[in-house]
Design a protein around this motif. Sequence first.
Motif, PDB file in Angstrom:
ATOM      1  N   LEU A 124     -13.624  -9.365  -3.565  1.00 25.17           N
ATOM      2  CA  LEU A 124     -12.283  -8.924  -3.951  1.00 25.17           C
ATOM      3  C   LEU A 124     -11.303  -9.030  -2.781  1.00 25.17           C
ATOM      4  CD1 LEU A 124     -10.255  -7.521  -5.828  1.00 25.17           C
ATOM      5  CD2 LEU A 124     -11.384  -5.345  -5.312  1.00 25.17           C
ATOM      6  N   LYS A 125     -11.715  -8.528  -1.623  1.00 26.37           N
ATOM      7  CA  LYS A 125     -10.826  -8.537  -0.469  1.00 26.37           C
ATOM      8  C   LYS A 125     -10.554  -9.951   0.034  1.00 26.37           C
ATOM      9  CE  LYS A 125     -11.388  -4.877   2.508  1.00 26.37           C
ATOM     10  NZ  LYS A 125     -12.088  -3.785   3.222  1.00 26.37           N
ATOM     11  N   GLN A 126     -11.580 -10.780   0.076  1.00 24.87           N
ATOM     12  CA  GLN A 126     -11.407 -12.156   0.567  1.00 24.87           C
ATOM     13  C   GLN A 126     -10.500 -12.967  -0.348  1.00 24.87           C
ATOM     14  OE1 GLN A 126     -15.390 -13.670   1.080  1.00 24.87           O
ATOM     15  NE2 GLN A 126     -15.561 -12.911   3.177  1.00 24.87           N
ATOM     16  N   SER A 127     -10.736 -12.877  -1.654  1.00 26.84           N
ATOM     17  CA  SER A 127      -9.924 -13.649  -2.602  1.00 26.84           C
ATOM     18  C   SER A 127      -8.476 -13.208  -2.541  1.00 26.84           C
ATOM     19  CB  SER A 127     -10.431 -13.458  -4.027  1.00 26.84           C
ATOM     20  OG  SER A 127     -11.754 -13.883  -4.099  1.00 26.84           O
ATOM     21  N   PHE A 128      -8.271 -11.897  -2.495  1.00 33.40           N
ATOM     22  CA  PHE A 128      -6.898 -11.406  -2.461  1.00 33.40           C
ATOM     23  C   PHE A 128      -6.212 -11.794  -1.146  1.00 33.40           C
ATOM     24  CE2 PHE A 128      -3.514  -8.371  -1.631  1.00 33.40           C
ATOM     25  CZ  PHE A 128      -2.757  -8.527  -2.787  1.00 33.40           C
ATOM     26  N   THR A 129      -6.928 -11.733  -0.039  1.00 34.13           N
ATOM     27  CA  THR A 129      -6.363 -12.113   1.261  1.00 34.13           C
ATOM     28  C   THR A 129      -5.890 -13.567   1.238  1.00 34.13           C
ATOM     29  OG1 THR A 129      -7.758 -10.534   2.433  1.00 34.13           O
ATOM     30  CG2 THR A 129      -6.823 -12.311   3.741  1.00 34.13           C
ATOM     31  N   MET A 130      -6.717 -14.463   0.682  1.00 38.26           N
ATOM     32  CA  MET A 130      -6.348 -15.877   0.618  1.00 38.26           C
ATOM     33  C   MET A 130      -5.062 -16.055  -0.192  1.00 38.26           C
ATOM     34  SD  MET A 130     -10.113 -17.596   0.223  1.00 38.26           S
ATOM     35  CE  MET A 130      -9.518 -19.180  -0.397  1.00 38.26           C
ATOM     36  N   TYR A 131      -5.000 -15.367  -1.326  1.00 36.25           N
ATOM     37  CA  TYR A 131      -3.790 -15.435  -2.160  1.00 36.25           C
ATOM     38  C   TYR A 131      -2.591 -14.871  -1.394  1.00 36.25           C
ATOM     39  CZ  TYR A 131      -0.319 -13.001  -4.974  1.00 36.25           C
ATOM     40  OH  TYR A 131       0.865 -12.489  -5.428  1.00 36.25           O
ATOM     41  N   TYR A 132      -2.756 -13.701  -0.815  1.00 31.81           N
ATOM     42  CA  TYR A 132      -1.645 -12.986  -0.173  1.00 31.81           C
ATOM     43  C   TYR A 132      -1.105 -13.752   1.040  1.00 31.81           C
ATOM     44  CZ  TYR A 132       1.127  -9.089   1.613  1.00 31.81           C
ATOM     45  OH  TYR A 132       2.163  -8.306   2.046  1.00 31.81           O
ATOM     46  N   ASN A 133      -2.024 -14.226   1.874  1.00 39.70           N
ATOM     47  CA  ASN A 133      -1.606 -14.971   3.076  1.00 39.70           C
ATOM     48  C   ASN A 133      -0.848 -16.243   2.725  1.00 39.70           C
ATOM     49  OD1 ASN A 133      -2.632 -13.042   4.729  1.00 39.70           O
ATOM     50  ND2 ASN A 133      -4.336 -14.255   5.511  1.00 39.70           N
ATOM     51  N   LYS A 134      -1.323 -16.933   1.695  1.00 41.38           N
ATOM     52  CA  LYS A 134      -0.672 -18.168   1.281  1.00 41.38           C
ATOM     53  C   LYS A 134       0.727 -17.863   0.742  1.00 41.38           C
ATOM     54  CE  LYS A 134      -1.533 -22.175  -1.693  1.00 41.38           C
ATOM     55  NZ  LYS A 134      -2.424 -22.702  -2.738  1.00 41.38           N
ATOM     56  N   LYS A 135       0.798 -16.839  -0.101  1.00 39.97           N
ATOM     57  CA  LYS A 135       2.062 -16.506  -0.746  1.00 39.97           C
ATOM     58  C   LYS A 135       3.098 -15.969   0.246  1.00 39.97           C
ATOM     59  CE  LYS A 135       3.887 -13.872  -4.610  1.00 39.97           C
ATOM     60  NZ  LYS A 135       4.613 -12.865  -3.821  1.00 39.97           N
ATOM     61  N   HIS A 136       2.631 -15.171   1.216  1.00 42.42           N
ATOM     62  CA  HIS A 136       3.564 -14.546   2.165  1.00 42.42           C
ATOM     63  C   HIS A 136       3.589 -15.261   3.519  1.00 42.42           C
ATOM     64  CE1 HIS A 136       4.439 -11.144  -0.529  1.00 42.42           C
ATOM     65  NE2 HIS A 136       3.172 -11.214  -0.866  1.00 42.42           N
ATOM     66  N   ARG A 137       2.994 -16.454   3.548  1.00 43.67           N
ATOM     67  CA  ARG A 137       2.980 -17.288   4.759  1.00 43.67           C
ATOM     68  C   ARG A 137       2.547 -16.512   5.996  1.00 43.67           C
ATOM     69  NH1 ARG A 137       7.375 -18.931   1.852  1.00 43.67           N
ATOM     70  NH2 ARG A 137       7.418 -21.136   1.267  1.00 43.67           N
ATOM     71  N   ARG A 138       1.381 -15.860   5.877  1.00 42.03           N
ATOM     72  CA  ARG A 138       0.825 -15.193   7.049  1.00 42.03           C
ATOM     73  C   ARG A 138      -0.605 -15.676   7.221  1.00 42.03           C
ATOM     74  NH1 ARG A 138      -2.687 -11.024   6.490  1.00 42.03           N
ATOM     75  NH2 ARG A 138      -2.104  -9.887   8.360  1.00 42.03           N
ATOM     76  N   ARG A 139      -1.238 -15.313   8.328  1.00 41.64           N
ATOM     77  CA  ARG A 139      -2.635 -15.709   8.539  1.00 41.64           C
ATOM     78  C   ARG A 139      -3.425 -14.537   9.101  1.00 41.64           C
ATOM     79  NH1 ARG A 139      -3.544 -20.443  11.572  1.00 41.64           N
ATOM     80  NH2 ARG A 139      -1.977 -21.427  10.277  1.00 41.64           N
ATOM     81  N   GLY A 140      -4.740 -14.706   9.090  1.00 39.55           N
ATOM     82  CA  GLY A 140      -5.599 -13.675   9.675  1.00 39.55           C
ATOM     83  C   GLY A 140      -5.979 -12.588   8.689  1.00 39.55           C
ATOM     84  N   THR A 141      -6.679 -11.604   9.208  1.00 36.81           N
ATOM     85  CA  THR A 141      -7.210 -10.540   8.368  1.00 36.81           C
ATOM     86  C   THR A 141      -6.094  -9.651   7.826  1.00 36.81           C
ATOM     87  OG1 THR A 141      -8.769  -8.706   8.254  1.00 36.81           O
ATOM     88  CG2 THR A 141      -7.674  -9.014  10.348  1.00 36.81           C
ATOM     89  N   LEU A 142      -6.296  -9.150   6.630  1.00 33.78           N
ATOM     90  CA  LEU A 142      -5.294  -8.323   5.981  1.00 33.78           C
ATOM     91  C   LEU A 142      -5.674  -6.849   6.014  1.00 33.78           C
ATOM     92  CD1 LEU A 142      -2.687  -8.336   4.208  1.00 33.78           C
ATOM     93  CD2 LEU A 142      -4.165  -8.735   2.224  1.00 33.78           C
ATOM     94  N   TRP A 143      -6.981  -6.593   6.078  1.00 33.28           N
ATOM     95  CA  TRP A 143      -7.474  -5.231   5.882  1.00 33.28           C
ATOM     96  C   TRP A 143      -7.888  -4.549   7.179  1.00 33.28           C
ATOM     97  CZ3 TRP A 143      -6.113  -4.303   1.142  1.00 33.28           C
ATOM     98  CH2 TRP A 143      -6.128  -5.342   0.217  1.00 33.28           C
ATOM     99  N   ASP A 144      -7.614  -3.270   7.227  1.00 32.86           N
ATOM    100  CA  ASP A 144      -8.078  -2.425   8.323  1.00 32.86           C
ATOM    101  C   ASP A 144      -9.613  -2.399   8.284  1.00 32.86           C
ATOM    102  OD1 ASP A 144      -8.698  -0.343  10.040  1.00 32.86           O
ATOM    103  OD2 ASP A 144      -6.966   0.853   9.436  1.00 32.86           O
ATOM    104  N   GLN A 145     -10.246  -2.426   9.435  1.00 35.85           N
ATOM    105  CA  GLN A 145     -11.713  -2.425   9.495  1.00 35.85           C
ATOM    106  C   GLN A 145     -12.332  -1.132   8.957  1.00 35.85           C
ATOM    107  OE1 GLN A 145     -13.710  -5.160  10.100  1.00 35.85           O
ATOM    108  NE2 GLN A 145     -11.639  -5.961   9.891  1.00 35.85           N
TER     109      GLN A 145
END
Length: 207
Positions: A124-145
């Motif tokens: 869930l987190k990986q798929s959403f990160t890929m979508y979010y980063n692409k859409k908002h033109r950002r890179r790297g991890t999205l979630w707090d460890q």
Amino acid sequence: GHGGTGYYHCMSRIIDDRCTFNRRDKEKFTTYMRNFEEFCGVKILTYSILSNHWHILVKIPERQELSDTELIRRLHIIYGRTYVSQVQTELQKLREEGNDARAEALKQRYTYRMWDLSEFIKALKQSFTMYYNKKHRRRGTLWDQRFKSILVENSTHALSTMAAYIDLNAVRAGLVSDPKDYRWCGYGEAMGGSKVARAGLGMVMEH
């Protein structure tokens, strides 16, 4: 992986203060969440998605035997048609050759991700990160460890208390005065007529 069977309260927040989820992001997160719920064979009792974090109350059932047909049905939820038909062809070929050991090994490449809390959350987190980063033109991890997952006692009282806590997040955040008016939580989704959301909350009540 995290824990075995049981009920878990999972929570994760965004690492970057500048990032927030808009309506479309929340909608997308819900779609991924429902797809992986079905693929992994877990059951979401309720959830809430806010602008920078989310909560999910999820039941992890016992592992089970998966028929070839059911595996293919679940693969269709998260993979493209071409890829799935390749897997299906390979599986049928192995069965026809009587090579069941290799057929089972092939299925294992997918079933290890099922009925497992860590694998569900990771997907869930990986798929959403890929979508979010692409859409908002950002890179790297999205979630707090500091991802939290807490085993919740299997009792009506514990589960309904936790479900209420999760569904009231939007009220506490001052977004709505009644959780039925917040569409990105289990209660709001259920009140909007969603069968799957109603079934989830029904599991809380039927204890």
